[in-house]
Every structure is written in structure tokens, then in C-alpha cells.
Design a protein around this motif. Sequence first.
Motif, PDB file in Angstrom:
ATOM      1  N   THR A   1      39.376  35.070  34.561  1.00 36.54           N
ATOM      2  CA  THR A   1      40.208  34.693  35.711  1.00 36.54           C
ATOM      3  C   THR A   1      40.469  35.891  36.612  1.00 36.54           C
ATOM      4  N   LEU A   2      40.735  37.050  36.017  1.00 42.40           N
ATOM      5  CA  LEU A   2      40.958  38.243  36.833  1.00 42.40           C
ATOM      6  C   LEU A   2      39.691  38.635  37.598  1.00 42.40           C
ATOM      7  N   TRP A   3      38.529  38.460  36.983  1.00 37.61           N
ATOM      8  CA  TRP A   3      37.271  38.718  37.706  1.00 37.61           C
ATOM      9  C   TRP A   3      37.124  37.779  38.904  1.00 37.61           C
ATOM     10  N   ALA A   4      37.525  36.531  38.688  1.00 40.48           N
ATOM     11  CA  ALA A   4      37.466  35.580  39.806  1.00 40.48           C
ATOM     12  C   ALA A   4      38.400  36.009  40.935  1.00 40.48           C
ATOM     13  N   TYR A   5      39.625  36.452  40.553  1.00 38.72           N
ATOM     14  CA  TYR A   5      40.555  36.938  41.585  1.00 38.72           C
ATOM     15  C   TYR A   5      39.981  38.165  42.311  1.00 38.72           C
ATOM     16  N   ALA A   6      39.369  39.062  41.547  1.00 35.96           N
ATOM     17  CA  ALA A   6      38.788  40.251  42.173  1.00 35.96           C
ATOM     18  C   ALA A   6      37.668  39.869  43.148  1.00 35.96           C
TER      19      ALA A   6
ATOM     20  N   VAL B   1      37.422  37.067  44.847  1.00 26.89           N
ATOM     21  CA  VAL B   1      38.033  36.490  46.040  1.00 26.89           C
ATOM     22  C   VAL B   1      38.588  37.599  46.946  1.00 26.89           C
ATOM     23  N   ALA B   2      39.239  38.598  46.332  1.00 27.35           N
ATOM     24  CA  ALA B   2      39.781  39.708  47.130  1.00 27.35           C
ATOM     25  C   ALA B   2      38.664  40.480  47.829  1.00 27.35           C
ATOM     26  N   LEU B   3      37.573  40.735  47.113  1.00 24.87           N
ATOM     27  CA  LEU B   3      36.445  41.434  47.741  1.00 24.87           C
ATOM     28  C   LEU B   3      35.833  40.611  48.867  1.00 24.87           C
ATOM     29  N   LEU B   4      35.798  39.302  48.673  1.00 24.42           N
ATOM     30  CA  LEU B   4      35.285  38.436  49.733  1.00 24.42           C
ATOM     31  C   LEU B   4      36.168  38.540  50.979  1.00 24.42           C
ATOM     32  N   GLY B   5      37.476  38.534  50.782  1.00 22.03           N
ATOM     33  CA  GLY B   5      38.388  38.670  51.919  1.00 22.03           C
ATOM     34  C   GLY B   5      38.214  39.990  52.638  1.00 22.03           C
ATOM     35  N   ILE B   6      38.060  41.074  51.843  1.00 22.84           N
ATOM     36  CA  ILE B   6      37.861  42.387  52.454  1.00 22.84           C
ATOM     37  C   ILE B   6      36.547  42.439  53.228  1.00 22.84           C
ATOM     38  N   THR B   7      35.505  41.821  52.667  1.00 25.82           N
ATOM     39  CA  THR B   7      34.201  41.811  53.341  1.00 25.82           C
ATOM     40  C   THR B   7      34.263  41.047  54.656  1.00 25.82           C
ATOM     41  N   VAL B   8      34.878  39.870  54.612  1.00 22.58           N
ATOM     42  CA  VAL B   8      35.002  39.076  55.841  1.00 22.58           C
ATOM     43  C   VAL B   8      35.817  39.830  56.879  1.00 22.58           C
TER      44      VAL B   8
ATOM     45  N   GLN C   1      46.161  30.063  43.688  1.00 25.21           N
ATOM     46  CA  GLN C   1      46.614  31.391  44.135  1.00 25.21           C
ATOM     47  C   GLN C   1      45.503  32.176  44.837  1.00 25.21           C
ATOM     48  N   VAL C   2      44.265  31.737  44.637  1.00 25.32           N
ATOM     49  CA  VAL C   2      43.170  32.445  45.316  1.00 25.32           C
ATOM     50  C   VAL C   2      43.268  32.291  46.839  1.00 25.32           C
ATOM     51  N   LEU C   3      43.897  31.206  47.317  1.00 20.99           N
ATOM     52  CA  LEU C   3      43.982  30.991  48.766  1.00 20.99           C
ATOM     53  C   LEU C   3      44.901  32.010  49.435  1.00 20.99           C
ATOM     54  N   PRO C   4      46.147  32.200  48.991  1.00 19.99           N
ATOM     55  CA  PRO C   4      46.943  33.280  49.614  1.00 19.99           C
ATOM     56  C   PRO C   4      46.391  34.666  49.301  1.00 19.99           C
ATOM     57  N   LEU C   5      45.714  34.832  48.140  1.00 23.46           N
ATOM     58  CA  LEU C   5      45.103  36.117  47.833  1.00 23.46           C
ATOM     59  C   LEU C   5      44.007  36.450  48.846  1.00 23.46           C
ATOM     60  N   PHE C   6      43.172  35.479  49.164  1.00 25.08           N
ATOM     61  CA  PHE C   6      42.127  35.675  50.174  1.00 25.08           C
ATOM     62  C   PHE C   6      42.755  36.018  51.523  1.00 25.08           C
ATOM     63  N   GLN C   7      43.804  35.279  51.907  1.00 24.83           N
ATOM     64  CA  GLN C   7      44.460  35.538  53.187  1.00 24.83           C
ATOM     65  C   GLN C   7      45.099  36.920  53.212  1.00 24.83           C
ATOM     66  N   LEU C   8      45.634  37.356  52.063  1.00 25.75           N
ATOM     67  CA  LEU C   8      46.235  38.683  51.972  1.00 25.75           C
ATOM     68  C   LEU C   8      45.179  39.761  52.178  1.00 25.75           C
ATOM     69  N   ALA C   9      44.017  39.620  51.534  1.00 21.92           N
ATOM     70  CA  ALA C   9      42.936  40.596  51.692  1.00 21.92           C
ATOM     71  C   ALA C   9      42.343  40.561  53.096  1.00 21.92           C
ATOM     72  N   LEU C  10      42.421  39.399  53.742  1.00 19.53           N
ATOM     73  CA  LEU C  10      41.816  39.223  55.060  1.00 19.53           C
ATOM     74  C   LEU C  10      42.673  39.809  56.172  1.00 19.53           C
ATOM     75  N   THR C  11      43.997  39.730  56.031  1.00 22.06           N
ATOM     76  CA  THR C  11      44.868  40.046  57.165  1.00 22.06           C
ATOM     77  C   THR C  11      45.848  41.178  56.922  1.00 22.06           C
ATOM     78  N   ARG C  12      45.983  41.656  55.700  1.00 28.70           N
ATOM     79  CA  ARG C  12      46.994  42.669  55.423  1.00 28.70           C
ATOM     80  C   ARG C  12      46.319  43.961  54.945  1.00 28.70           C
ATOM     81  N   PRO C  13      47.056  45.080  54.998  1.00 29.65           N
ATOM     82  CA  PRO C  13      46.470  46.340  54.531  1.00 29.65           C
ATOM     83  C   PRO C  13      46.062  46.253  53.062  1.00 29.65           C
ATOM     84  N   PRO C  14      44.981  46.938  52.671  1.00 30.72           N
ATOM     85  CA  PRO C  14      44.505  46.862  51.280  1.00 30.72           C
ATOM     86  C   PRO C  14      45.547  47.263  50.242  1.00 30.72           C
ATOM     87  N   ARG C  15      46.510  48.094  50.628  1.00 31.68           N
ATOM     88  CA  ARG C  15      47.515  48.516  49.637  1.00 31.68           C
ATOM     89  C   ARG C  15      48.374  47.348  49.147  1.00 31.68           C
TER      90      ARG C  15
END
Length: 410
Positions: free
Chosen positions: A153-158, A160-167, A107-121
Motif C-alpha cells: 500500500t505504501l508503494w502504491a501511495y509513493a 501516486v505521489a510521484l505521478l503527481g510530481i511528474t504531472v 486517500q490517493v486522490l488528495p495525495l495526488f492533489q497535494l503532490a500536484l499543487t503544493r510544495p514537495p515538503r
Amino acid sequence: MEPTAPSRYAQRITARVRAADAARPWLWDGAVTLVWTVAALVDAAGGWRNVARDPSLPAGLVAVLSLALALPLYARRRRPTTVLAVMAAAAFASEVSGAFLQAGFLQVLPLFQLALTRPPRRLLWAFPALALPLLAGALRFDGEAWDAHVVPTLWAYAGVALLGITVRSRRDHTAALEDRARRLEIERDQEGRLAAAAERARIAREMHDIIGHNLSVITGLADGGRYAAARSPERAAQALEAIGTTSRQALGELRRLLGVLAVPDGAPGADRTPQPALADLAPLLEGVRKAGLPVAADLPDPLPALPPGAELTVYRVVQESLTNTLKHAGPGATATVRLTAAPDGTVVTVTDTGTPSGPPGRGRGLTGMRERAALYDGTLDCGPLPAGTGWRVRLHLPAARPNSPEESRP
């Protein structure tokens, strides 16, 4: 700092991978999906029992859940929200059933893509969707130790999301810089074209004034010399001498103008001969008189001190006005040149007694004079005198403003 050879090599490889991905996105998406599907099915063949809370689950159920967690990855870049929702549902079934499939971490893969391409909300609902399966499984099977399974696990998800936002932020910043660079390049091109157009107009004015005036003077001298040849050979010789002098003067001005174009500013060999100024009005008037046009001059003594560009404007306006008189005023015409300096500016008036031909404002010469006047916030009026008794050109140049470009030149 210059990049090292390995760094340049890595940049080239990265650029090629991105270009290949942009050209054939289905190929990369298919490869990622295939790799993780195979890994999920391998885990479903028996490895899942190492972490399962209920190892007795049917193999068919485990295989279906594994495929549900892996196959949606193919659409993760186009529809990350939908893919994450489907995978979260499969993860919920995996956790509640006790399978605890490791494919849930995909699930980290679509989560990363979501943070990378969609609004943060969009992430506001993504984390509850990711946390609910973890909480359901942990509370059912781990009891009081539920946080040992949920929190890391939630820290890992967080992360990944921060990484997507940074990229994403870095990509957007790079895109903004590139867009700004493109806009600056466009602006520079536009400024260059405008400067080139202005320079062409300036050159056209100079060429028109130099060639038009001197050819008119030469024509007048040649006509006078032809009539004088039979009666007064001395006057014919004087006309020929004046033609030679005028021709050499015109050639000198043309060489200076073309030399400035050919040699870069400041380069050795550039012709630094000054442009015509107020002090050159007397030779100009004398040349016109030799061409056969009587000219009366009313010039102040001493001449007013004007910026070099303004003096050139006055000279060219007088030159063009007298040239037009030579060409259009007809036989027997006379001209008067009057220059007046006042605190509010300089006024130049050129009048003649010829017969006007054509309405005012036509021709390149009058247009060039108006353009020259506009460069110094001046005005130029021209037209026939009352009752058709001649033609008048009036130039007004206001006094130079403090700290103007002309005044600030050394």
C-alpha cells in the motif's frame, strides 16, 4: 511529427474537458465525490466484510467511516492538506476497529492533489499520516505478517505521489515554455514597433530633405525668373528649364523612396538606384547657385571614400544647410561648403553670411541632421557666427570602426 487523427481528437476532447472544469469546477468535484460516496456506501452495505478483520462491527459505524472517507473529496482541490488529514483520521479508525474499509484507498486522490499543487515538503508529513493507520491495523490484527498489508500500500501511495510530481513538473515546464513564448512575442512586437518608428523617422527625414530642398530651389528659381522675364527673356527661359530639371529630380527621388516602401526588399522590380553620395555634391551646389545663392566649395580631390550611409548623411546635411540659407538668410547672402578628411574622421562645415533668424536647434531640419549624425556616432553643431555675421553648421563623422556594419557589407 504530425499527430494522427485519433490523437488530435483526444487532444480536442481533453481541451474541452479542461475548459469545462475551469468554468465549473464544482460540477466535476461534485460528480467525483458522488461517485465515490455511492461506491463507499455500497461497500458498507456488506461487501466490507470480505476484507474486514472484525466482521461483527455495527453497520452504523461502518457507514459513518465510509462517509468520512468519501465526502471530504469535494474539497480535495481547494484544501488537499485538510482533506488528507480528515481521511487519514477516518482510515485510522477503520484500521484499528478491524473494518479495513476499501474506501481508505481514496486517500490517493488528495495525495495526488497535494503532490500536484503544493510544495514537495508537504509530502514529508503526508506519508507518516498515511502509514500510521496501516501500521496500527497490521500490528493489531496481522502480527508477524504486518508487512504484507503495509508495504504494497505504501508503494502504491509513493507511485501516486510521484505521478503527481511528474504531472506538476510537466505542467510547469509547459507553462514556462508558454510564458517564454509570450515574452518573445511581446519582445518581437516591441522590436517591430521600434523598427517601424525608426523607419517612419527615416522616411520623414528623407521626405523633408527631398521636398524641402527642391521646393526652396524651385522657389528661388521662380522668383529670379519673374524678375528676369522683363529684362532678359533668355535668363527667364534658363530659370524655367532649371525649374523643370529640379522638379524632375525631386520626383525621381520621391519615386525611388516610395518604390522602396512599396516593393519588398529583393523583389523583382525594386529600384536599385543609389542614394545621393559625395559625388553628387557638385550637382547639388550647381542647383543652389542657379536658385540665386552664391556658393563657394572647398572639396578635396579626390573625394574621401566613406561608407554609403555616411556619404548620404554628408549630402543631406549640406543639402539641408543650404536649403535653410535659401529660406532664412535673406537677400545678398553667400555660402561656403568645406569638406575635410582626416585620419580621425570627416568634417563638413557650411557657413553663410546671412542674418540668423531664431535660436539654434528648432525645426525638423536641424533635428533630422542631428539624428543622421547620431546614426554614425557623429556630432552636429549649429548656431550663429560671432557678432551675428552669419550661420554655421559643422558635422563631424568619426572614422568607421573596424568590422562595423557598413564595412562588413559586400
